[in-house]
Design a protein around this motif. Structure first.
Motif, PDB file in Angstrom:
ATOM      1  N   CYS A 198      49.499  72.405   1.180  1.00  0.00           N
ATOM      2  CA  CYS A 198      48.044  72.407   1.038  1.00  0.00           C
ATOM      3  C   CYS A 198      47.649  72.039  -0.390  1.00  0.00           C
TER       4      CYS A 198
ATOM      5  N   LYS B 295      44.074  71.258  -3.033  1.00  0.00           N
ATOM      6  CA  LYS B 295      42.626  71.374  -3.244  1.00  0.00           C
ATOM      7  C   LYS B 295      42.271  70.525  -4.460  1.00  0.00           C
TER       8      LYS B 295
ATOM      9  N   ASP C   9      39.947  70.191   0.490  1.00  0.00           N
ATOM     10  CA  ASP C   9      41.304  70.695   0.618  1.00  0.00           C
ATOM     11  C   ASP C   9      41.885  70.137   1.907  1.00  0.00           C
ATOM     12  N   TRP C  10      43.179  69.899   1.862  1.00  0.00           N
ATOM     13  CA  TRP C  10      43.823  69.330   3.034  1.00  0.00           C
ATOM     14  C   TRP C  10      45.228  69.882   3.148  1.00  0.00           C
ATOM     15  N   GLY C  11      45.709  69.847   4.365  1.00  0.00           N
ATOM     16  CA  GLY C  11      47.063  70.304   4.652  1.00  0.00           C
ATOM     17  C   GLY C  11      47.838  69.212   5.358  1.00  0.00           C
TER      18      GLY C  11
END
Length: 74
Positions: A30, A32, A54-56
């Motif tokens: 993850c 941000k 934010d990304w996963g």
């Protein structure tokens, strides 16, 4: 005296986009990031909008989710 002592923080909204369901046992990386900062004039004075994302990703580098959030400082 802290420079942010008199600031009020407001939640300006958020959204999430899921590319696939997140399930128990998933291992995600993850991240941000602040993607934009804007100053606008509001009814009660100037305000600063901070937009974060934010990304996963799974361990293969595939995007699993993307989130976008707006924080308002006035």
């Amino acid at each position: 005296m802290p420079i942010f002592e008199d600031l009020k923080t407001l939640h300006g909204g958020q959204e999430y986009i899921y590319e696939r369901p997140v399930v128990a046992g998933d291992k995600l990386k993850c991240t941000k990031e602040i993607v934009d900062v804007q100053t606008k004039q509001g009814k009660t004075g100037p305000m600063t909008l901070i937009i974060t994302e934010d990304w996963g990703e799974d361990l293969s580098g595939n995007l699993v989710f993307l989130g976008r959030r707006t924080i308002i400082l006035r």
